[in-house]
Scaffold this motif. Structure first.
Motif, mmCIF file in Angstrom:
data_model
loop_
_atom_site.group_PDB
_atom_site.id
_atom_site.type_symbol
_atom_site.label_atom_id
_atom_site.label_comp_id
_atom_site.label_asym_id
_atom_site.label_seq_id
_atom_site.Cartn_x
_atom_site.Cartn_y
_atom_site.Cartn_z
ATOM 1 N N THR A 163 0.883 -1.234 0.150
ATOM 2 C CA THR A 163 0.072 -0.121 -0.096
ATOM 3 C C THR A 163 0.927 1.288 0.099
ATOM 4 O O THR A 163 1.911 1.339 0.837
ATOM 5 C CB THR A 163 -0.895 -0.100 1.210
ATOM 6 O OG1 THR A 163 -1.595 -1.196 1.335
ATOM 7 C CG2 THR A 163 -1.670 1.212 1.260
ATOM 8 N N SER A 179 -4.343 7.266 -3.065
ATOM 9 C CA SER A 179 -3.825 6.071 -2.385
ATOM 10 C C SER A 179 -4.105 4.860 -3.146
ATOM 11 O O SER A 179 -5.052 4.634 -4.175
ATOM 12 C CB SER A 179 -4.442 5.858 -1.072
ATOM 13 O OG SER A 179 -6.059 5.662 -1.345
ATOM 14 N N SER A 181 -3.729 0.504 -3.104
ATOM 15 C CA SER A 181 -3.430 -0.750 -2.385
ATOM 16 C C SER A 181 -3.564 -1.882 -3.280
ATOM 17 O O SER A 181 -4.607 -1.938 -4.128
ATOM 18 C CB SER A 181 -4.306 -0.918 -1.100
ATOM 19 O OG SER A 181 -4.332 -2.073 -0.648
#
Length: 402
Positions: A163, A179, A181
């Protein structure tokens, strides 16, 4: 090639990708003679080595560096096929002669056959024919060797996840975080397999971003403490554009592994490694990337002995379909009488009297007629009630008055 003599090496049990370490190599050395000839000796050599050669970059002083190279031997075996003792003579008549051979490759310490940017790992068979008063005749044939890498080993069955997050912009112009992940169910794969990628991308910035995934191969060549690398993309896939404030989820997006050389980690001077990179292209900024190391093996994955329901358990998507399994015994289809009402069944089926008349008028066996009426076809679809034909009075359709 000597006039009047042809020699060749024929392998019998060679697979599609050559031989795995520990396997037996068998075949024949074939001699084709146009005339009678005396042979002193015949033997087979199996040899393999890794070689690296490159020119390092020019130093700070500006002096031109010379090319550097290194070799490492992995296989060197000699198999005698024909040996003449003192005073013994081997006379071969004109025609074709086959001399069989068989030997076993070592189960370990052999590196997979490979040809790279600055080096290679190569194996070959050499047949040497010795005759009196003439030079030895030598022929060569490539021998492909593949190191055994079982992707079902526990270390290669563990999931891998990474991540990362990045703020886009600088100082007072920061727009927001992005972000990423990403996760895969296991580390080991074979050629032709599809890697299922599970990822969540959240775009908190003001820019339009594009998620992508690719498989990279990195070749490393080491000589005298100096390393030369070569990196290349092998396969890639891309996702949809993600607008500002939006989120995209990869629920097992697949990326197929092309035919490549298996991972090489057991060679002192050559290494071949692979990574699955999931990254985001951000306009005007450096891309955000996570790298998941993978191993390309040679023993295929056995899905019947491995279950990993936690691959997508940490993602917010519904992955209940992964737990679906086929029943051990297939269920029989429903009976016709169970899905059709008794009223429709009695209307479609002929009366007992009608059945008796049919049986009397036909010469077919009774069982065939019974079977014919037992499995009735489903009633035809209609918007008009068929039971209206059996009522005492007919219903006149309603017509609009002009």
């Amino acid at each position: 090639m000597v006039v009047g003599l042809l020699m060749s090496i024929v392998l019998e049990n060679e697979g599609k990708n050559g031989y795995l370490t520990g396997e037996s190599v068998s075949g024949q050395v074939v001699l084709e003679l146009l005339e009678e000839s005396e042979v002193v000796g015949l033997y087979l050599c199996a040899h393999g080595e890794a070689t690296v050669s490159f020119t390092p970059k020019r130093g700070v002083d500006g002096n031109q560096n010379v090319s550097t190279s290194e070799e490492h031997e992995y296989l060197n075996e000699k198999i005698p096929l024909l040996v003449a003792s003192a005073g013994e003579r081997h006379i071969f008549s004109a025609g074709k002669h086959k001399l069989p051979f068989s030997f076993q490759l070592p189960a370990s310490n052999l590196v997979t056959t490979f040809t790279g940017k600055y080096g290679k790992v190569q194996y070959q068979l050499s047949a040497v024919l010795q005759r009196p008063s003439v030079p030895d005749l030598t022929i060569h044939r490539e021998l492909r060797v593949t190191s055994r890498i079982d992707v079902n080993s526990p270390s290669l069955l563990t999931p891998i996840e990474q991540t990362k997050e990045r703020m886009v912009g600088c100082w007072f112009f920061t727009s927001g975080p992005i972000s990423l992940s990403a996760k895969i169910g296991r580390k080991g794969y074979c050629n032709g397999e599809a890697v299922a990628i599970y990822a969540e991308i959240e775009n908190g910035s003001s820019r339009l971003i594009v998620p992508k995934a690719a498989i990279y191969q990195t070749q490393s060549f080491i000589v005298n403490g100096k390393t030369k690398t070569h990196k290349q993309m092998l396969a890639s896939v891309r996702g949809n554009h993600i607008a500002s404030g939006s989120t995209e989820t990869w629920n097992g997006k697949t990326l197929k592994i092309p035919p490549v050389t298996p991972t090489i980690l057991d060679c002192q001077i050559i290494r071949v490694e692979y990574v699955l990179a999931v990254y985001i292209h951000i306009p005007g900024a450096k891309r955000l990337m996570v790298e998941l190391p993978i191993v390309i093996g040679t023993v295929p994955f056995n899905a019947f002995t491995y279950r990993n329901p936690s691959v997508a358990s940490q993602f917010t998507v519904d992955m209940s379909w992964l737990a679906l399994t086929l029943p051990e015994q297939p269920e029989a289809p429903p009976n016709y009488a169970d899905v059709v009402s008794e009223e429709d069944l009695s209307w479609c089926s002929p009366s007992v009297t009608e059945q008796e008349e049919l049986l009397d008028g036909l010469c077919f066996p009774s069982f065939a007629i019974i079977q014919e009426f037992r499995f009735q076809p489903p009633p035809l679809y209609s918007q008009v009630d068929p039971n209206l034909n059996h009522t005492a009075e007919s219903t006149v359709p309603f017509a609009l008055e002009e």
